[in-house]
Design an enzyme around this catalytic site. Structure first.
Site, mmCIF file in Angstrom:
data_model
loop_
_atom_site.group_PDB
_atom_site.id
_atom_site.type_symbol
_atom_site.label_atom_id
_atom_site.label_comp_id
_atom_site.label_asym_id
_atom_site.label_seq_id
_atom_site.Cartn_x
_atom_site.Cartn_y
_atom_site.Cartn_z
ATOM 1 N N LYS A 8 -31.306 32.439 1.741
ATOM 2 C CA LYS A 8 -30.348 31.887 2.719
ATOM 3 C C LYS A 8 -29.377 32.998 3.150
ATOM 4 O O LYS A 8 -29.740 33.863 3.930
ATOM 5 C CB LYS A 8 -29.607 30.694 2.109
ATOM 6 C CG LYS A 8 -30.432 29.413 2.035
ATOM 7 C CD LYS A 8 -31.387 29.378 0.903
ATOM 8 C CE LYS A 8 -31.941 27.991 0.651
ATOM 9 N NZ LYS A 8 -32.913 27.993 -0.448
ATOM 10 N N TYR A 46 -44.376 49.167 -11.167
ATOM 11 C CA TYR A 46 -44.246 47.945 -11.975
ATOM 12 C C TYR A 46 -42.875 47.888 -12.636
ATOM 13 O O TYR A 46 -42.247 46.828 -12.706
ATOM 14 C CB TYR A 46 -45.352 47.883 -13.042
ATOM 15 C CG TYR A 46 -45.307 46.572 -13.809
ATOM 16 C CD1 TYR A 46 -46.024 45.462 -13.351
ATOM 17 C CD2 TYR A 46 -44.520 46.438 -14.952
ATOM 18 C CE1 TYR A 46 -45.952 44.246 -14.004
ATOM 19 C CE2 TYR A 46 -44.444 45.225 -15.614
ATOM 20 C CZ TYR A 46 -45.165 44.138 -15.145
ATOM 21 O OH TYR A 46 -45.088 42.947 -15.790
ATOM 22 N N ASP A 82 -23.596 28.066 -7.971
ATOM 23 C CA ASP A 82 -24.766 28.139 -7.099
ATOM 24 C C ASP A 82 -24.282 28.813 -5.823
ATOM 25 O O ASP A 82 -23.677 28.187 -4.960
ATOM 26 C CB ASP A 82 -25.318 26.735 -6.829
ATOM 27 C CG ASP A 82 -26.515 26.778 -5.877
ATOM 28 O OD1 ASP A 82 -26.735 27.835 -5.241
ATOM 29 O OD2 ASP A 82 -27.216 25.761 -5.765
ATOM 30 N N ARG A 101 -32.773 14.143 4.242
ATOM 31 C CA ARG A 101 -31.897 14.317 3.088
ATOM 32 C C ARG A 101 -31.248 12.952 2.835
ATOM 33 O O ARG A 101 -30.147 12.684 3.303
ATOM 34 C CB ARG A 101 -30.816 15.380 3.364
ATOM 35 C CG ARG A 101 -31.268 16.807 3.143
ATOM 36 C CD ARG A 101 -31.769 17.014 1.742
ATOM 37 N NE ARG A 101 -32.184 18.384 1.420
ATOM 38 C CZ ARG A 101 -33.187 18.662 0.607
ATOM 39 N NH1 ARG A 101 -33.931 17.710 0.084
ATOM 40 N NH2 ARG A 101 -33.463 19.904 0.292
ATOM 41 N N PHE A 139 -39.713 14.563 -2.034
ATOM 42 C CA PHE A 139 -39.562 14.766 -0.587
ATOM 43 C C PHE A 139 -40.519 15.821 -0.046
ATOM 44 O O PHE A 139 -40.879 15.798 1.126
ATOM 45 C CB PHE A 139 -38.111 15.137 -0.237
ATOM 46 C CG PHE A 139 -37.608 16.367 -0.941
ATOM 47 C CD1 PHE A 139 -37.084 16.279 -2.216
ATOM 48 C CD2 PHE A 139 -37.673 17.606 -0.327
ATOM 49 C CE1 PHE A 139 -36.636 17.425 -2.875
ATOM 50 C CE2 PHE A 139 -37.218 18.749 -0.971
ATOM 51 C CZ PHE A 139 -36.709 18.651 -2.257
ATOM 52 N N PHE A 141 -27.898 19.179 -6.227
ATOM 53 C CA PHE A 141 -28.940 19.703 -5.352
ATOM 54 C C PHE A 141 -30.276 19.425 -6.033
ATOM 55 O O PHE A 141 -30.370 19.485 -7.265
ATOM 56 C CB PHE A 141 -28.771 21.196 -5.033
ATOM 57 C CG PHE A 141 -29.822 21.640 -4.070
ATOM 58 C CD1 PHE A 141 -29.773 21.222 -2.749
ATOM 59 C CD2 PHE A 141 -30.907 22.398 -4.482
ATOM 60 C CE1 PHE A 141 -30.786 21.561 -1.857
ATOM 61 C CE2 PHE A 141 -31.917 22.741 -3.592
ATOM 62 C CZ PHE A 141 -31.860 22.320 -2.275
ATOM 63 N N THR A 142 -31.299 19.155 -5.237
ATOM 64 C CA THR A 142 -32.585 18.665 -5.763
ATOM 65 C C THR A 142 -33.153 19.524 -6.904
ATOM 66 O O THR A 142 -33.341 19.029 -8.020
ATOM 67 C CB THR A 142 -33.602 18.585 -4.607
ATOM 68 O OG1 THR A 142 -33.612 19.851 -3.937
ATOM 69 C CG2 THR A 142 -33.232 17.490 -3.621
HETATM 70 C C1 PLP Z 1 -27.813 24.878 -2.620
HETATM 71 C C2 PLP Z 1 -29.168 25.322 -3.054
HETATM 72 N N1 PLP Z 1 -29.391 25.624 -4.342
HETATM 73 C C3 PLP Z 1 -30.593 26.014 -4.776
HETATM 74 C C4 PLP Z 1 -31.669 26.109 -3.923
HETATM 75 C C5 PLP Z 1 -33.022 26.476 -4.469
HETATM 76 O O1 PLP Z 1 -33.433 27.709 -4.026
HETATM 77 P P1 PLP Z 1 -34.978 28.094 -3.750
HETATM 78 O O2 PLP Z 1 -35.451 27.230 -2.622
HETATM 79 O O3 PLP Z 1 -34.913 29.543 -3.391
HETATM 80 O O4 PLP Z 1 -35.731 27.865 -4.993
HETATM 81 C C6 PLP Z 1 -31.483 25.805 -2.565
HETATM 82 C C7 PLP Z 1 -32.626 25.889 -1.642
HETATM 83 O O5 PLP Z 1 -32.829 25.158 -0.729
HETATM 84 C C8 PLP Z 1 -30.201 25.403 -2.122
HETATM 85 O O6 PLP Z 1 -29.970 25.083 -0.837
#
Ligand code: PLP
Length: 461
Positions: free
Chosen positions: A262, A76, A219, A386, A453, A128-129
């Site tokens: 990624k 843990y 990021d 997208r 989405f 980014f979303t």
């Molecule tokens: C540029 C970018 N930032 C942040 C994220 C968010 O990461 P996660 O999907 O691991 O929560 C993503 C994921 O698609 C991303 O492509």
């Protein structure tokens, strides 16, 4: 620019384990995509032939990573794998303090909650979303300061991830530096088509933000891919290694959030990393509430070990050459077929320009959503939208946002598919292109409150 003309990027590995793929009938696919509300996120993966939904958590692990899984220390507290991962992050990225999270958005949640207060503005090189949603939930407003070229799918500018320094300085002057907790810099820019930022531009952003005493939060989800593009396209850095460029990028920023699913070649995992002890202390306090103890943050020991190894593999030139070579192979084929795509080619996928592909479908009838469904029906290849669906609604007016870019992303998982799979994908897109006149748009019949989405449902118009 085309990176690869010959097969010199042939995969720097051979295949040891395979997973079978199954091809379904068109009739079956028409039925299941209708049942999934014409949303490729709602399909079952066993009904998909070639899965280009995302490059997130879908990479193939190396034999070294698989061996690493067996070394998982599932204690843990104080798992040895955490310390391996922390060492790798310090060695390859250079940040001082590390807080593990279950994936990227876990890190975004913590970073946004610590740094943003109500009424703040966060300038960034395109939204980014999940990142933007966490900024908004913390009370901030995202402001796009990316170069105009990024919004033009036909501009051949090689660094469409660059910040427009004039736009950035105007936001700082208008809102005041004390209202800007940080500038958000993504490497690469996903929503623009996986487009890189140049080192020259990042250095200029550093210089400008330092003058105003503003942080840069990075990021770094695809930082090694961005570094490879710098090596290929930015003359002064052509003799630097990918690893050196990665380290340089990180050194120009104050902290980072990472989706390790990624670049870092793992199925699950992420972290935030900072140089500032105060932010680290706050993050360590928060992580135990939302993610898990500060030495696992929602990951198993085995995942952290795989990440430590994956980070090292991600900065190898041969790996990146083949990874991006494959993306460019597919992109080049589509260009030869006359398919409208975002150019120049980016790093993690090929992005179809749905506005030009289906010019007879107005944006309010979701051309990119429609196109992704049609490609699935044609061949069982899964892609994703997208465009207007991903952009969501304006938080004040409640109206749809109408982004310039209305794209379908064919995202390539790392080390998973072969050139023959890319040929099948290109042929399928071509066959949909040939019959595009007969394709009609969609209407949205279910809309979730956040990140619509993922779960929205549609019906044929
Ligand atoms: C540029 C970018 N930032 C942040 C994220 C968010 O990461 P996660 O999907 O691991 O929560 C993503 C994921 O698609 C991303 O492509």
């Amino acid at each position: 620019m085309v990176l690869v003309k010959h097969k010199s990027w042939a995969e720097p590995y051979k295949i040891k384990v395979v997973e079978p793929l199954f091809i379904t009938t068109r009739e079956f696919r028409e039925k299941v995509i209708a049942e999934a509300g014409y949303n490729t996120f709602l399909l079952r993966s066993e009904d998909v032939y070639i899965d280009l939904l995302t490059d997130s958590g879908t990479s193939a692990m190396s034999d070294r990573q698989m061996a690493g899984l067996m070394l998982g220390d599932e204690a843990y507290a104080g798992s040895r794998n955490f310390y391996h991962m922390e060492d790798a992050i310090r060695k390859y990225y250079g940040y001082k303090y590390v807080v593990p999270t279950h994936q990227g958005r876990g890190a975004e949640h913590i970073m946004s909650s610590i740094l943003i207060k109500a009424g703040d503005f966060i300038p960034g090189n395109m939204y980014f979303t999940t990142t933007k949603l966490h900024q908004e939930l913390a009370g901030g407003v995202f402001v796009d300061v990316i170069v105009d070229d990024a919004h033009d799918p036909n501009s051949l500018f090689p660094f469409k991830g660059n910040v427009d320094l004039n736009k950035l300085e105007s936001v700082i002057k208008k809102e005041g530096a004390n209202k800007i907790p940080y500038v958000a810099i993504a490497t690469t820019v996903n929503m623009a088509g996986g487009q890189p930022i140049s080192l020259e531009n990042l250095r200029a952003v550093r210089e400008l933000t330092s003058r105003y005493g503003i942080r840069i939060i990075h990021d770094m989800t695809r930082v090694a891919e961005n570094a490879f593009m710098i090596k290929m396209r930015e003359e002064p850095f052509k003799d630097w290694s990918v690893a050196e460029i990665v380290k340089e990028i990180c050194s120009l920023t104050d902290g980072a959030t990472m989706s390790a699913k990624k670049d870092a070649l793992v199925s699950i995992g992420g972290f935030l990393a900072v140089n500032d002890e105060f932010v680290f202390e706050e993050a360590r306090n928060m992580v135990v509430i939302y993610e898990g103890l500060h030495t696992y943050g929602g990951m198993a020991g085995r995942d952290m070990e795989a990440m430590a190894i994956g980070i090292e593999e991600s900065v190898q030139f041969d790996h990146m050459h083949a990874r991006i070579g494959q993306v460019h192979y597919l992109g080049q084929k589509l260009i030869e077929f006359g398919i409208p795509i975002v150019r120049p080619l980016g790093t993690h996928g090929v992005f179809l320009n749905a506005k030009e592909f289906l010019p007879h479908i107005p944006q309010e009838n979701f051309p990119a959503q429609t196109l992704a469904a049609e490609i699935y029906i044609d061949s069982g290849v899964r892609s994703m939208e997208r465009g207007i669906v991903s952009a969501g609604r304006d938080s004040t007016t409640g109206e749809h946002r109408f982004p310039e870019l209305e794209l379908v992303r064919l995202t390539i998982p790392r080390r998973v598919y072969t050139q023959a799979h890319m040929d099948v994908v290109a042929e399928s897109v071509q066959s949909v292109f040939e019959t595009r006149q007969g394709i009609n748009g969609l209407k949205m019949v279910y809309e979730p409150k956040h990140l619509r989405f993922f779960q929205a449902r549609f019906e044929k118009k």
